[in-house]
Design an enzyme around this catalytic site. Structure first.
Site, PDB file in Angstrom:
ATOM      1  N   LYS A   1       3.635 -50.617  -5.519  1.00 18.11           N
ATOM      2  CA  LYS A   1       4.276 -49.422  -6.083  1.00 18.11           C
ATOM      3  C   LYS A   1       5.777 -49.416  -5.768  1.00 18.11           C
ATOM      4  O   LYS A   1       6.252 -50.213  -4.937  1.00 18.11           O
ATOM      5  CB  LYS A   1       3.585 -48.180  -5.508  1.00 18.11           C
TER       6      LYS A   1
ATOM      7  N   TYR B   1      -3.343 -43.864 -15.244  1.00 16.39           N
ATOM      8  CA  TYR B   1      -3.911 -42.830 -14.373  1.00 16.39           C
ATOM      9  C   TYR B   1      -4.615 -41.728 -15.170  1.00 16.39           C
ATOM     10  O   TYR B   1      -4.743 -40.598 -14.667  1.00 16.39           O
ATOM     11  CB  TYR B   1      -2.812 -42.227 -13.493  1.00 16.39           C
TER      12      TYR B   1
ATOM     13  N   PHE C   1      -1.460 -33.274  -8.790  1.00 13.99           N
ATOM     14  CA  PHE C   1      -0.400 -34.222  -8.416  1.00 13.99           C
ATOM     15  C   PHE C   1      -0.068 -35.217  -9.534  1.00 13.99           C
ATOM     16  O   PHE C   1       0.785 -36.080  -9.349  1.00 13.99           O
ATOM     17  CB  PHE C   1      -0.795 -34.972  -7.141  1.00 13.99           C
TER      18      PHE C   1
ATOM     19  N   ARG D   1      -9.932 -53.666  -2.264  1.00 10.95           N
ATOM     20  CA  ARG D   1      -9.902 -52.258  -1.869  1.00 10.95           C
ATOM     21  C   ARG D   1      -9.983 -52.125  -0.343  1.00 10.95           C
ATOM     22  O   ARG D   1      -9.335 -51.270   0.257  1.00 10.95           O
ATOM     23  CB  ARG D   1     -11.060 -51.481  -2.523  1.00 10.95           C
TER      24      ARG D   1
ATOM     25  N   THR E   1      -7.180 -44.214   0.398  1.00  6.37           N
ATOM     26  CA  THR E   1      -6.097 -43.636  -0.417  1.00  6.37           C
ATOM     27  C   THR E   1      -5.037 -42.997   0.486  1.00  6.37           C
ATOM     28  O   THR E   1      -3.838 -43.150   0.270  1.00  6.37           O
ATOM     29  CB  THR E   1      -6.682 -42.578  -1.386  1.00  6.37           C
TER      30      THR E   1
ATOM     31  N   ARG F   1      -2.316 -50.186   3.622  1.00  2.00           N
ATOM     32  CA  ARG F   1      -1.872 -48.791   3.734  1.00  2.00           C
ATOM     33  C   ARG F   1      -1.871 -48.328   5.192  1.00  2.00           C
ATOM     34  O   ARG F   1      -1.026 -47.522   5.598  1.00  2.00           O
ATOM     35  CB  ARG F   1      -2.781 -47.896   2.880  1.00  2.00           C
TER      36      ARG F   1
ATOM     37  N   ASN G   1       1.798 -44.541  -0.828  1.00  2.00           N
ATOM     38  CA  ASN G   1       0.828 -45.421  -0.157  1.00  2.00           C
ATOM     39  C   ASN G   1       0.946 -46.892  -0.569  1.00  2.00           C
ATOM     40  O   ASN G   1       0.002 -47.658  -0.458  1.00  2.00           O
ATOM     41  CB  ASN G   1      -0.593 -44.869  -0.290  1.00  2.00           C
TER      42      ASN G   1
ATOM     43  N   HIS H   1      -1.439 -50.226  -5.318  1.00  2.00           N
ATOM     44  CA  HIS H   1      -2.592 -49.826  -6.136  1.00  2.00           C
ATOM     45  C   HIS H   1      -3.570 -50.986  -6.229  1.00  2.00           C
ATOM     46  O   HIS H   1      -3.154 -52.151  -6.287  1.00  2.00           O
ATOM     47  CB  HIS H   1      -2.144 -49.457  -7.563  1.00  2.00           C
TER      48      HIS H   1
ATOM     49  N   GLU I   1      -7.551 -52.146 -16.639  1.00  2.00           N
ATOM     50  CA  GLU I   1      -6.177 -52.154 -16.124  1.00  2.00           C
ATOM     51  C   GLU I   1      -5.490 -53.493 -16.413  1.00  2.00           C
ATOM     52  O   GLU I   1      -4.321 -53.527 -16.781  1.00  2.00           O
ATOM     53  CB  GLU I   1      -6.187 -51.832 -14.621  1.00  2.00           C
TER      54      GLU I   1
END
Ligand code: UDP
Ligand code: MG
Length: 169
Positions: free
Chosen positions: A29, A69, A77, A105, A111, A122, A132, A135, A146
């Site tokens: 990100k 998203y 948010f 993951r 998250t 993270r 964070n 993704h 995606e």
């Protein structure tokens, strides 16, 4: 709805994106890029034994991010998330390997960085939920959606890794 689910499953199996050919979408990100974490993140996936099949530094459009998203569009948010993800370049990647969706993951952590164990990306590099760092697709179906949203087929490389036989039995 059932047709959509069936067609997603059919395309996953037809494209052979299972077993050692499983693929996931990972993005560093804007906070991760600004904090110079790109090399560290690529290093972790490479050392784990996964194969890089696509990578690009890009400025994601608001349209792309809203689609990416879309499941979260009713969350409070959502606007801030899209704005943040659009605030600077991201590094979009596709990684391949056995169980890469689930394993990636785990490598990311939770998250919320505060709930993420040390040793996860993270957990090691993030503090707040909205910053964070990274993704990762949360299922095979979202990985496929995606990957096709962020990459053209010609941007993905099929290549033989010389270390394959040292990673897989
Ligand atoms: N997010 C946020 N506030 C929240 C929940 C999520 O800012 O209360 C952001 C966070 O950056 C997260 C992203 O929205 O990574 C997508 O949320 P999701 O629940 O899909 O988490 P992820 O799959 O990224 O762990
Ligand atoms: Mg998610």
């Amino acid at each position: 709805m059932i047709c959509t689910i069936l067609s997603i499953f059919a395309s996953i199996f037809q494209s052979g994106w299972t077993g050692v050919n499983e693929r996931t979408f990972i993005a560093v990100k804007p906070d991760g890029v600004q904090r110079k974490l790109v090399g560290e993140i690529v290093r972790r996936f490479e050392r784990k034994g996964f194969k890089l099949v696509g990578l690009k530094l890009m400025q994601a459009s608001e349209d792309l991010l809203r689609t990416h998203y879309s499941d979260l569009r009713s969350r409070p948010f959502f606007g801030k998330l899209v704005h943040f993800m659009n605030s600077g370049p991201v590094v979009a990647m596709v990684w391949q390997g056995q169980d890469v969706v689930k394993t990636a993951r785990k490598m990311l952590g939770e998250t919320n960085p505060a709930d993420s164990l040390p040793g996860t990306i993270r957990g090691d590099y993030g503090v707040e939920m909205s910053r964070n760092v990274i993704h990762g697709s949360d299922s095979l179906e979202s990985a496929q959606k995606e990957i096709s949203l962020w990459f053209h087929p010609h941007e993905l490389q099929n290549w033989e890794s010389s270390s394959n036989s040292w990673i897989y039995n």
